[in-house]
Design a protein around this motif. Structure first.
Motif, PDB file in Angstrom:
ATOM      1  N   UNK A   1       0.606  -1.015  -0.099  1.00  0.00           N
ATOM      2  CA  UNK A   1       0.096  -0.113   0.123  1.00  0.00           C
ATOM      3  C   UNK A   1       0.935   1.146   0.000  1.00  0.00           C
ATOM      4  N   UNK A   2       0.546   2.262  -0.879  1.00  0.00           N
ATOM      5  CA  UNK A   2       1.343   3.791  -0.776  1.00  0.00           C
ATOM      6  C   UNK A   2       0.096   4.495  -0.482  1.00  0.00           C
ATOM      7  N   UNK A   3       0.104   5.090   0.669  1.00  0.00           N
ATOM      8  CA  UNK A   3      -0.845   6.085   1.073  1.00  0.00           C
ATOM      9  C   UNK A   3      -0.338   7.379   0.607  1.00  0.00           C
ATOM     10  N   UNK A   4      -0.968   7.845  -0.696  1.00  0.00           N
ATOM     11  CA  UNK A   4      -0.251   9.086  -1.112  1.00  0.00           C
ATOM     12  C   UNK A   4      -1.668  10.063  -1.321  1.00  0.00           C
TER      13      UNK A   4
ATOM     14  N   UNK B   1       3.166   8.363   2.566  1.00  0.00           N
ATOM     15  CA  UNK B   1       3.883   9.810   1.825  1.00  0.00           C
ATOM     16  C   UNK B   1       3.880  10.722   3.107  1.00  0.00           C
ATOM     17  N   UNK B   2       4.950  11.465   3.522  1.00  0.00           N
ATOM     18  CA  UNK B   2       5.005  12.444   4.522  1.00  0.00           C
ATOM     19  C   UNK B   2       5.570  13.801   4.035  1.00  0.00           C
TER      20      UNK B   2
ATOM     21  N   UNK C   1       4.634  -7.481   8.366  1.00  0.00           N
ATOM     22  CA  UNK C   1       4.104  -6.320   7.690  1.00  0.00           C
ATOM     23  C   UNK C   1       5.111  -5.190   8.122  1.00  0.00           C
ATOM     24  N   UNK C   2       5.830  -4.468   7.185  1.00  0.00           N
ATOM     25  CA  UNK C   2       6.558  -3.410   7.647  1.00  0.00           C
ATOM     26  C   UNK C   2       5.859  -2.008   7.102  1.00  0.00           C
ATOM     27  N   UNK C   3       5.939  -0.919   8.077  1.00  0.00           N
ATOM     28  CA  UNK C   3       5.308   0.476   7.651  1.00  0.00           C
ATOM     29  C   UNK C   3       6.489   1.407   7.862  1.00  0.00           C
ATOM     30  N   UNK C   4       6.561   2.187   6.826  1.00  0.00           N
ATOM     31  CA  UNK C   4       7.457   3.184   6.680  1.00  0.00           C
ATOM     32  C   UNK C   4       6.882   4.450   6.089  1.00  0.00           C
ATOM     33  N   UNK C   5       7.373   5.432   6.024  1.00  0.00           N
ATOM     34  CA  UNK C   5       7.153   6.870   5.480  1.00  0.00           C
ATOM     35  C   UNK C   5       8.175   7.462   4.645  1.00  0.00           C
ATOM     36  N   UNK C   6       7.764   8.036   3.445  1.00  0.00           N
ATOM     37  CA  UNK C   6       8.789   8.495   2.702  1.00  0.00           C
ATOM     38  C   UNK C   6       8.317  10.060   2.657  1.00  0.00           C
ATOM     39  N   UNK C   7       9.240  10.970   3.229  1.00  0.00           N
ATOM     40  CA  UNK C   7       8.860  12.374   3.300  1.00  0.00           C
ATOM     41  C   UNK C   7       9.567  13.377   2.409  1.00  0.00           C
ATOM     42  N   UNK C   8       8.675  14.097   1.400  1.00  0.00           N
ATOM     43  CA  UNK C   8       9.620  14.867   0.700  1.00  0.00           C
ATOM     44  C   UNK C   8       9.284  16.431   0.946  1.00  0.00           C
ATOM     45  N   UNK C   9      10.014  17.313   0.157  1.00  0.00           N
ATOM     46  CA  UNK C   9       9.886  18.719   0.352  1.00  0.00           C
ATOM     47  C   UNK C   9       9.294  18.725  -0.851  1.00  0.00           C
ATOM     48  N   UNK C  10       9.513  20.109  -1.171  1.00  0.00           N
ATOM     49  CA  UNK C  10       8.620  20.779  -2.534  1.00  0.00           C
ATOM     50  C   UNK C  10       9.320  19.921  -3.752  1.00  0.00           C
ATOM     51  N   UNK C  11       8.572  19.527  -4.690  1.00  0.00           N
ATOM     52  CA  UNK C  11       8.800  18.570  -5.795  1.00  0.00           C
ATOM     53  C   UNK C  11       8.613  19.509  -7.066  1.00  0.00           C
ATOM     54  N   UNK C  12       9.593  19.477  -7.933  1.00  0.00           N
ATOM     55  CA  UNK C  12       9.463  20.076  -9.192  1.00  0.00           C
ATOM     56  C   UNK C  12       9.362  19.273 -10.523  1.00  0.00           C
ATOM     57  N   UNK C  13       7.944  19.181 -11.071  1.00  0.00           N
ATOM     58  CA  UNK C  13       6.714  19.717 -10.309  1.00  0.00           C
ATOM     59  C   UNK C  13       5.653  18.782 -10.413  1.00  0.00           C
TER      60      UNK C  13
ATOM     61  N   UNK D   1       9.323   1.302  10.690  1.00  0.00           N
ATOM     62  CA  UNK D   1       8.843   2.280  11.489  1.00  0.00           C
ATOM     63  C   UNK D   1       9.621   3.613  11.212  1.00  0.00           C
ATOM     64  N   UNK D   2      10.496   3.377  10.115  1.00  0.00           N
ATOM     65  CA  UNK D   2      11.188   4.699   9.752  1.00  0.00           C
ATOM     66  C   UNK D   2      10.516   5.780   8.901  1.00  0.00           C
ATOM     67  N   UNK D   3      11.220   6.925   8.838  1.00  0.00           N
ATOM     68  CA  UNK D   3      10.860   8.027   7.997  1.00  0.00           C
ATOM     69  C   UNK D   3      12.018   8.586   7.185  1.00  0.00           C
TER      70      UNK D   3
END
Length: 261
Positions: free
Chosen positions: A93-96, A152-153, A190-202, A249-251
């Motif tokens: 699952x990708x929660x976006x 997605x964070x 089941x692994x649960x992680x977060x990937x956090x971005x900043x401003x994306x172009x574009x 459990x990582x970000x």
């Protein structure tokens, strides 16, 4: 207890649900998984034409399904439809999905005018949406001995330079949910992680951002450029791959080094 071998599924054998995949960042993430041979559920709410067009890029491996992620009944129906269509269980699952939001600080509510309804809208879509997808897919993941949840964070936790109070608060809550779900679901493989971005172009959401802001952020990063949606999507692939089987459990912040954990 989950079967550890379920964490070793190569991406091309996975069935991936990407919420909010009809446009913006979600579209890039879905396309990245399709590029690696995965089967992908292209979830959308309003972007029917774009979602169907994306699904048409990979006949037999992509299915566009409309569902409001804040509606638990609709999410369960989507998961059942997808699993029946592909003949296998959702593995990833990708929660976006993001409730209607434009990344333009000049247009966002400041403290003196912020309404609770603005925060509630984001919590409904971001936090309730993630809870609904996890609960809908959990029986199948447990039955198959594991799964992957990737949330997605945002890097605004660490660098709140713009008054996105509602968006940032909801994503911060999602980070907490990421960590508690990782603890709760780890015994199921089941692994649960977060990937956090900043401003994306574009992306669609960042299209409202003034060029001067992009330039300022680029100058502030060690790489001297703004991260692209494609680069961000590559990091999401890592958390779905066998290479991340011991990570939960990582970000992970993917913003060109602007924020350093």
């Amino acid at each position: 207890m989950g079967n550890p071998s379920s964490s070793l599924l190569p991406i091309q054998e996975q069935l991936v649900l990407v919420t909010g995949a009809g446009r913006g960042l979600g579209r890039h993430i879905a396309r990245a998984f399709l590029g690696q041979g995965a089967s992908v559920v292209v979830n959308y709410l309003h972007s029917a034409e774009a979602a169907e067009a994306l699904a048409d890029e990979a006949p037999g491996r992509a299915l566009a399904i409309r569902a409001d992620v804040s509606d638990a009944v609709a999410v369960r129906a989507m998961v059942e439809q997808a699993q029946a269509h592909f003949g296998k269980t959702v593995t990833t699952i990708v929660n976006n999905a993001l409730p209607d939001f434009k990344f333009n600080g000049d247009a966002r509510s400041h403290a003196h005018e912020l309404a609770w309804e603005e925060l509630q809208q984001q919590f409904e879509g971001v936090v309730r949406g993630a809870l609904n997808t996890v609960q809908a897919c959990l029986p199948g993941m447990r039955a198959q001995g594991g799964g992957r949840v990737i949330n997605i964070g945002t890097n605004l936790f660490q660098n709140p330079v713009v008054p996105y109070h509602d968006y940032t608060a909801a994503k911060a809550a999602l980070l907490s949910l990421t960590r508690t779900l990782a603890q709760d679901l780890g015994p199921d493989g089941i692994t649960v992680n977060m990937v956090s971005g900043g401003l994306l172009r574009t992306t669609d959401a960042s299209a409202a951002t003034p060029d001067a802001v992009f330039d300022l952020i680029a100058a502030s990063t060690p790489l001297r450029r703004v991260t692209t949606p494609e680069e961000f999507a590559d990091a999401v692939l890592f958390f779905a791959s066998p290479w991340s089987r011991a990570v939960t459990g990582q970000n992970l912040v993917v913003d060109g080094g602007l924020v350093k954990n």
